[in-house]
Design a protein around this motif. Structure first.
Motif, PDB file in Angstrom:
ATOM      1  N   LEU A 194       0.867  -1.172   0.000  1.00 22.36           N
ATOM      2  CA  LEU A 194       0.000   0.000   0.000  1.00 22.36           C
ATOM      3  C   LEU A 194       0.907   1.226   0.000  1.00 22.36           C
ATOM      4  O   LEU A 194       1.561   1.535   0.996  1.00 22.36           O
ATOM      5  N   ARG A 195       0.946   1.928  -1.125  1.00 20.57           N
ATOM      6  CA  ARG A 195       1.856   3.051  -1.306  1.00 20.57           C
ATOM      7  C   ARG A 195       1.081   4.350  -1.410  1.00 20.57           C
ATOM      8  O   ARG A 195      -0.134   4.371  -1.607  1.00 20.57           O
ATOM      9  N   LEU A 196       1.831   5.439  -1.313  1.00 20.51           N
ATOM     10  CA  LEU A 196       1.230   6.770  -1.396  1.00 20.51           C
ATOM     11  C   LEU A 196       0.515   6.963  -2.725  1.00 20.51           C
ATOM     12  O   LEU A 196      -0.564   7.570  -2.776  1.00 20.51           O
ATOM     13  N   SER A 197       1.071   6.442  -3.818  1.00 20.15           N
ATOM     14  CA  SER A 197       0.448   6.607  -5.133  1.00 20.15           C
ATOM     15  C   SER A 197      -0.940   5.980  -5.190  1.00 20.15           C
ATOM     16  O   SER A 197      -1.832   6.485  -5.881  1.00 20.15           O
ATOM     17  N   GLN A 198      -1.141   4.875  -4.458  1.00 18.43           N
ATOM     18  CA  GLN A 198      -2.460   4.250  -4.418  1.00 18.43           C
ATOM     19  C   GLN A 198      -3.449   5.075  -3.608  1.00 18.43           C
ATOM     20  O   GLN A 198      -4.640   5.098  -3.902  1.00 18.43           O
ATOM     21  N   LEU A 199      -2.967   5.753  -2.578  1.00 19.81           N
ATOM     22  CA  LEU A 199      -3.841   6.547  -1.713  1.00 19.81           C
ATOM     23  C   LEU A 199      -4.164   7.916  -2.297  1.00 19.81           C
ATOM     24  O   LEU A 199      -5.120   8.565  -1.853  1.00 19.81           O
ATOM     25  N   THR A 200      -3.382   8.364  -3.251  1.00 21.40           N
ATOM     26  CA  THR A 200      -3.609   9.685  -3.841  1.00 21.40           C
ATOM     27  C   THR A 200      -4.082   9.600  -5.284  1.00 21.40           C
ATOM     28  O   THR A 200      -4.229  10.623  -5.951  1.00 21.40           O
ATOM     29  N   GLY A 201      -4.304   8.402  -5.788  1.00 26.54           N
ATOM     30  CA  GLY A 201      -4.778   8.237  -7.159  1.00 26.54           C
ATOM     31  C   GLY A 201      -6.231   8.647  -7.316  1.00 26.54           C
ATOM     32  O   GLY A 201      -6.927   8.993  -6.355  1.00 26.54           O
ATOM     33  N   GLN A 202      -6.709   8.583  -8.550  1.00 27.52           N
ATOM     34  CA  GLN A 202      -8.066   9.045  -8.857  1.00 27.52           C
ATOM     35  C   GLN A 202      -9.124   8.265  -8.087  1.00 27.52           C
ATOM     36  O   GLN A 202     -10.088   8.828  -7.584  1.00 27.52           O
ATOM     37  N   ASP A 203      -8.937   6.929  -7.952  1.00 27.42           N
ATOM     38  CA  ASP A 203      -9.939   6.106  -7.266  1.00 27.42           C
ATOM     39  C   ASP A 203      -9.985   6.388  -5.766  1.00 27.42           C
ATOM     40  O   ASP A 203     -10.997   6.132  -5.114  1.00 27.42           O
ATOM     41  N   ALA A 204      -8.882   6.902  -5.199  1.00 27.36           N
ATOM     42  CA  ALA A 204      -8.824   7.141  -3.755  1.00 27.36           C
ATOM     43  C   ALA A 204      -9.189   8.574  -3.388  1.00 27.36           C
ATOM     44  O   ALA A 204      -9.307   8.891  -2.205  1.00 27.36           O
ATOM     45  N   ALA A 205      -9.363   9.442  -4.388  1.00 22.93           N
ATOM     46  CA  ALA A 205      -9.712  10.843  -4.107  1.00 22.93           C
ATOM     47  C   ALA A 205     -11.223  10.961  -3.955  1.00 22.93           C
ATOM     48  O   ALA A 205     -11.932  11.408  -4.856  1.00 22.93           O
ATOM     49  N   THR A 206     -11.726  10.566  -2.827  1.00 23.66           N
ATOM     50  CA  THR A 206     -13.160  10.587  -2.560  1.00 23.66           C
ATOM     51  C   THR A 206     -13.548  11.882  -1.857  1.00 23.66           C
ATOM     52  O   THR A 206     -12.706  12.532  -1.227  1.00 23.66           O
ATOM     53  N   PRO A 207     -14.823  12.297  -1.938  1.00 25.60           N
ATOM     54  CA  PRO A 207     -15.239  13.549  -1.290  1.00 25.60           C
ATOM     55  C   PRO A 207     -15.009  13.556   0.217  1.00 25.60           C
ATOM     56  O   PRO A 207     -14.780  14.611   0.801  1.00 25.60           O
ATOM     57  N   VAL A 208     -15.100  12.402   0.854  1.00 27.03           N
ATOM     58  CA  VAL A 208     -14.919  12.311   2.307  1.00 27.03           C
ATOM     59  C   VAL A 208     -13.839  11.278   2.615  1.00 27.03           C
ATOM     60  O   VAL A 208     -13.862  10.164   2.084  1.00 27.03           O
ATOM     61  N   ILE A 209     -12.911  11.667   3.442  1.00 27.29           N
ATOM     62  CA  ILE A 209     -11.897  10.742   3.957  1.00 27.29           C
ATOM     63  C   ILE A 209     -11.960  10.805   5.478  1.00 27.29           C
ATOM     64  O   ILE A 209     -11.904  11.889   6.060  1.00 27.29           O
ATOM     65  N   MET A 210     -12.109   9.651   6.108  1.00 23.36           N
ATOM     66  CA  MET A 210     -12.209   9.602   7.562  1.00 23.36           C
ATOM     67  C   MET A 210     -11.070   8.750   8.109  1.00 23.36           C
ATOM     68  O   MET A 210     -10.903   7.592   7.715  1.00 23.36           O
ATOM     69  N   LEU A 211     -10.287   9.314   9.001  1.00 25.28           N
ATOM     70  CA  LEU A 211      -9.125   8.624   9.551  1.00 25.28           C
ATOM     71  C   LEU A 211      -9.179   8.611  11.066  1.00 25.28           C
ATOM     72  O   LEU A 211      -9.642   9.567  11.687  1.00 25.28           O
ATOM     73  N   ARG A 212      -8.674   7.553  11.633  1.00 19.75           N
ATOM     74  CA  ARG A 212      -8.512   7.495  13.083  1.00 19.75           C
ATOM     75  C   ARG A 212      -7.297   8.315  13.484  1.00 19.75           C
ATOM     76  O   ARG A 212      -6.335   8.440  12.731  1.00 19.75           O
ATOM     77  N   ARG A 213      -7.367   8.879  14.674  1.00 15.98           N
ATOM     78  CA  ARG A 213      -6.214   9.625  15.187  1.00 15.98           C
ATOM     79  C   ARG A 213      -5.026   8.677  15.331  1.00 15.98           C
ATOM     80  O   ARG A 213      -5.122   7.639  15.979  1.00 15.98           O
ATOM     81  N   GLU A 214      -3.913   9.023  14.709  1.00 11.15           N
ATOM     82  CA  GLU A 214      -2.720   8.178  14.685  1.00 11.15           C
ATOM     83  C   GLU A 214      -3.057   6.776  14.170  1.00 11.15           C
ATOM     84  O   GLU A 214      -2.549   5.764  14.661  1.00 11.15           O
ATOM     85  N   GLY A 215      -3.947   6.732  13.178  1.00  9.86           N
ATOM     86  CA  GLY A 215      -4.348   5.453  12.602  1.00  9.86           C
ATOM     87  C   GLY A 215      -3.332   4.913  11.617  1.00  9.86           C
ATOM     88  O   GLY A 215      -2.222   5.453  11.456  1.00  9.86           O
ATOM     89  N   ARG A 216      -3.710   3.854  10.915  1.00  6.36           N
ATOM     90  CA  ARG A 216      -2.771   3.150  10.048  1.00  6.36           C
ATOM     91  C   ARG A 216      -2.271   4.007   8.895  1.00  6.36           C
ATOM     92  O   ARG A 216      -1.104   3.958   8.533  1.00  6.36           O
ATOM     93  N   LEU A 217      -3.156   4.788   8.288  1.00  9.91           N
ATOM     94  CA  LEU A 217      -2.748   5.571   7.127  1.00  9.91           C
ATOM     95  C   LEU A 217      -1.789   6.693   7.489  1.00  9.91           C
ATOM     96  O   LEU A 217      -1.112   7.236   6.607  1.00  9.91           O
ATOM     97  N   SER A 218      -1.708   7.038   8.751  1.00  7.25           N
ATOM     98  CA  SER A 218      -0.735   8.044   9.164  1.00  7.25           C
ATOM     99  C   SER A 218       0.697   7.521   9.031  1.00  7.25           C
ATOM    100  O   SER A 218       1.654   8.300   9.056  1.00  7.25           O
ATOM    101  N   MET A 219       0.840   6.207   8.863  1.00  2.43           N
ATOM    102  CA  MET A 219       2.165   5.612   8.680  1.00  2.43           C
ATOM    103  C   MET A 219       2.706   5.811   7.268  1.00  2.43           C
ATOM    104  O   MET A 219       3.905   5.652   7.038  1.00  2.43           O
ATOM    105  N   VAL A 220       1.821   6.115   6.318  1.00  4.02           N
ATOM    106  CA  VAL A 220       2.247   6.275   4.923  1.00  4.02           C
ATOM    107  C   VAL A 220       2.903   7.645   4.766  1.00  4.02           C
ATOM    108  O   VAL A 220       2.249   8.685   4.917  1.00  4.02           O
ATOM    109  N   ILE A 221       4.176   7.662   4.464  1.00  8.13           N
ATOM    110  CA  ILE A 221       4.930   8.909   4.373  1.00  8.13           C
ATOM    111  C   ILE A 221       4.376   9.782   3.247  1.00  8.13           C
ATOM    112  O   ILE A 221       4.233   9.328   2.104  1.00  8.13           O
ATOM    113  N   GLY A 222       4.057  11.011   3.577  1.00  4.49           N
ATOM    114  CA  GLY A 222       3.571  11.963   2.587  1.00  4.49           C
ATOM    115  C   GLY A 222       2.058  12.068   2.509  1.00  4.49           C
ATOM    116  O   GLY A 222       1.533  13.005   1.886  1.00  4.49           O
ATOM    117  N   TYR A 223       1.347  11.123   3.119  1.00  3.59           N
ATOM    118  CA  TYR A 223      -0.115  11.141   2.986  1.00  3.59           C
ATOM    119  C   TYR A 223      -0.735  12.298   3.771  1.00  3.59           C
ATOM    120  O   TYR A 223      -1.662  12.959   3.288  1.00  3.59           O
TER     121      TYR A 223
END
Length: 495
Positions: free
Chosen positions: A437-466
Motif C-alpha cells: 500500500l503506497r502513497l500513489s495508491q492513496l492519492t490516485g483518482q480512485d482514492a480521491a473521494t469527497p470524504v476521507i475519515m481517519l482514526r487519530r494516529e491510525g494506520r494511514l498516518s504511517m504512509v509517508i507523505g499522505y
C-alpha cells in the motif's frame, strides 16, 4: 450413562447461542480485520472482483461465503455475526463428538463445556474473522475421517474428508497443523461404528505404512481437487501476488519472536486456567489407560504449538488452534470421573463441570485483557462505543449511498452503509509495511473521494507523505469540538 451428559451438551450449546445472539448487533472498534472483511464482502456483493479489484491477503473461500451469506440473509452486521456463530456451534458439536469417540458421552459433555467457556472461543464466535470457520471445517474433516474408518476406509469418505480439509485451508491457511492429527488417524484399523471408541493400529511395520500411504493418497486427492479451484476461477497473477507473495514480503518486515509468541501462549493457558488444569489431568489419565488416543491428542497439540511459535506476527486469534485438543483432553478427565467405581466421584463429576465453567468464565471476563474486557462490556451493555455510532451516523447522513469513503476505520464505513474503494478495504499495517500500500495508491483518482475519515494516529498516518497530501487537497472538518479527537474527517467540495 443416562441422559445427563446429552442434556449438558444441549444446555451448553443453547446457552452459548443465546449469549452470542444477544449481542449479535454490537459492533467492535478493537478488531480492525472485522471491518476489512465486512467492507470487502460488500464490495463483492456489488459486483467487484476479488484480487483484481478487491485486495485480499487471504484465500478466497471466507470472503466469497460471507458475501453469499449476506446476499441471502441481508447485508447487515447481525447476518454476518450469525454466520460466524453457526461455525462456533459446529466447532463445539464436532469437538464433543470427537471426545465421545474416545471416551463416551461424558467426555463429550466435558469437551463442549470446556470449549464454550474459554474466552478465545467466546470472542471468535462473535467476530467476523476467518479463523473460526476454518477451524470448524478442519475439525469436521477429522470427524469425517473417523467416519470413513467406521465404513472400512471407503474411498468416497476419505475423498470427502480431504476435500473438507482443503476447503478449510481456502478459508484460512492457519489450519495447516491440523493435517498432523488428520494423517495420524489413517494409521487406525477399520472399525465398526458400534465400537467407535476402539483406537487400534492397522498392523505394524510395512503393511501399516503401505495402508496408511494408500489412504493418504486418497485424502490428498480430495484436498487437491478443492485447492485447485481458485486457480480456475481467479486471475493467477493478482491471486499469487496477494495470497502468496504478500505474505513472503511480510516475513521480512515482521521478525519472528518465539519468546513473545510463547508469552502469548502462556497468557492463554493462564486465562483458561480451569480448562488447562483439567486438560492436563485428562491427558495423564488417558495416557495410562489408552495411550493411542492420548498420543494423538498430544501430536495435535504439539503441531499446533509449533506453528503458533513460528507465526509472525502472532495474533490472539491464532491461539484458537490449541483449543480443540485441549478441551477434548479436559473431556477425558470428566469422563474418567463420571466412570469411576467410587460413587462419590461420580457425583462430583457434574459439579466439576460447573466449577470448570465458573473458573474459566471468570478469567475470560476479567478486565485487563482487551477481548476479555470487551466480553464483559457486551454482556453488561450490548452497545457499540459512542464514537463509532456517531461516526457511522454522520457518514450515513452526509454522504450519498453510491459514494465511496476512504478510511482506516472500515467498520465505521460498513455501519454507515457505505463502501470503501475496493482496493482500499484493507489498509492494514502489514500491507503498508510490506510495501503493498503506497502513497500513489492513496492519492490516485480512485482514492480521491469527497470524504476521507481517519482514526487519530491510525494506520494511514504511517504512509509517508499522505498527511501532507491531505492538507494540500482537503479541508479538515472541525470534528473535535463536537465528537472528540478519536477520528478526523477531511472534505473536498470539488469532487
Amino acid at each position: 450413562m443416562g441422559r445427563a451428559p446429552w442434556l449438558i451438551v444441549a444446555s451448553v450449546l443453547g446457552f452459548f447461542a443465546a449469549v452470542k445472539l444477544h449481542v449479535a448487533a454490537a459492533a467492535t472498534e478493537w478488531e480492525y480485520d472485522e471491518g476489512v472483511y465486512l467492507c470487502s464482502a460488500r464490495a463483492l456483493l456489488r459486483g467487484y472482483e476479488l484480487f483484481t479489484e478487491i485486495f485480499s491477503s487471504q484465500p478466497p473461500a471466507f470472503l466469497e461465503s460471507l458475501a453469499l451469506m449476506m446476499r441471502v440473509a441481508g447485508d447487515t452486521l447481525v447476518a454476518a455475526h450469525v454466520y460466524i456463530l453457526f461455525f462456533g456451534l459446529v466447532t463445539l458439536a464436532v469437538c464433543g463428538e470427537l471426545a465421545r469417540r474416545i471416551a463416551g458421552p461424558w467426555a463429550a459433555a466435558g469437551a463442549v463445556t470446556a470449549l464454550a467457556c474459554v474466552h478465545t472461543m467466546l470472542e471468535l464466535s462473535g467476530l467476523v474473522q476467518a479463523e473460526l470457520p476454518a477451524l470448524a471445517l478442519a475439525s469436521c474433516s477429522l470427524l469425517l475421517c473417523l467416519h470413513a474408518r467406521g465404513r472400512g476406509w471407503q474411498r468416497r469418505w476419505l475423498l470427502a474428508s480431504g476435500a473438507l480439509y482443503g476447503l478449510s485451508a481456502l478459508f484460512k491457511l492457519y489450519v495447516v497443523p491440523i493435517a498432523v492429527p488428520l494423517v495420524l488417524l489413517l494409521l487406525l484399523a477399520p472399525q465398526a461404528a458400534t465400537n467407535a471408541e476402539s483406537w487400534s493400529l492397522d498392523g505394524r511395520g510395512w503393511p501399516l505404512l503401505r495402508r496408511t500411504l494408500q489412504r493418504a493418497c486418497v485424502l490428498a486427492a480430495g484436498a487437491a481437487i478443492v485447492a485447485v479451484v481458485p486457480l480456475l476461477v481467479y486471475e493467477h497473477e493478482p491471486f499469487f501476488d496477494q495470497a502468496v507473495a504478500f505474505h513472503l514480503a511480510k516475513l521480512d518486515e515482521f521478525r519472528l519472536n518465539p519468546s513473545f509468541n510463547w508469552s502469548l501462549v502462556q497468557g492463554e493457558l493462564r486465562r483458561s486456567i480451569g480448562v488447562s488444569l483439567i486438560g492436563a489431568a485428562g491427558l495423564v489419565l488417558l495416557l495410562r489407560r489408552r495411550p493411542t488416543p492420548a498420543l494423538w491428542l498430544l501430536a495435535w497439540l504439539a503441531a499446533s504449538l509449533l506453528v503458533i511459535l513460528r507465526q509472525s506476527p502472532l495474533f490472539w486469534r491464532h491461539l484458537s488452534l490449541l483449543l480443540p485438543p485441549l478441551c477434548i483432553a479436559a473431556g477425558m478427565a470428566v469422563a474418567a470421573a463420571a466412570q469411576s467405581r467410587l460413587r462419590v466421584i461420580r457425583i462430583i463429576a457434574p459439579a466439576a463441570l460447573l466449577l470448570l465453567l465458573g473458573v474459566t468464565l471468570d478469567a475470560s471476563l476479567r478486565p485487563g485483557w482487551e477481548p476479555g474486557r470487551r466480553a464483559r462490556e457486551l454482556v453488561e451493555a450490548p452497545k457499540s462505543r459512542p464514537g463509532l455510532e456517531r461516526m457511522s451516523q454522520w457518514l450515513a447522513e452526509n454522504t450519498r449511498e453510491d459514494e465511496l469513503v476512504v478510511s482506516d476505520d472500515p467498520i465505521s464505513v460498513y455501519l454507515a452503509g457505505r463502501m470503501a474503494p475496493p482496493a482500499l478495504c484493507d489498509t492494514s499495517v502489514a500491507r503498508i509495511r510490506s510495501g503493498y500500500l503506497r502513497l500513489s495508491q492513496l492519492t490516485g483518482q480512485d482514492a480521491a473521494t469527497p470524504v476521507i475519515m481517519l482514526r487519530r494516529e491510525g494506520r494511514l498516518s504511517m504512509v509517508i507523505g499522505y498527511a501532507r497530501w491531505l492538507k494540500e487537497n482537503y479541508d479538515q472538518l472541525d470534528w473535535d469540538a463536537e465528537f472528540g479527537a478519536e477520528r478526523h474527517v477531511w472534505l473536498r467540495e470539488d469532487l
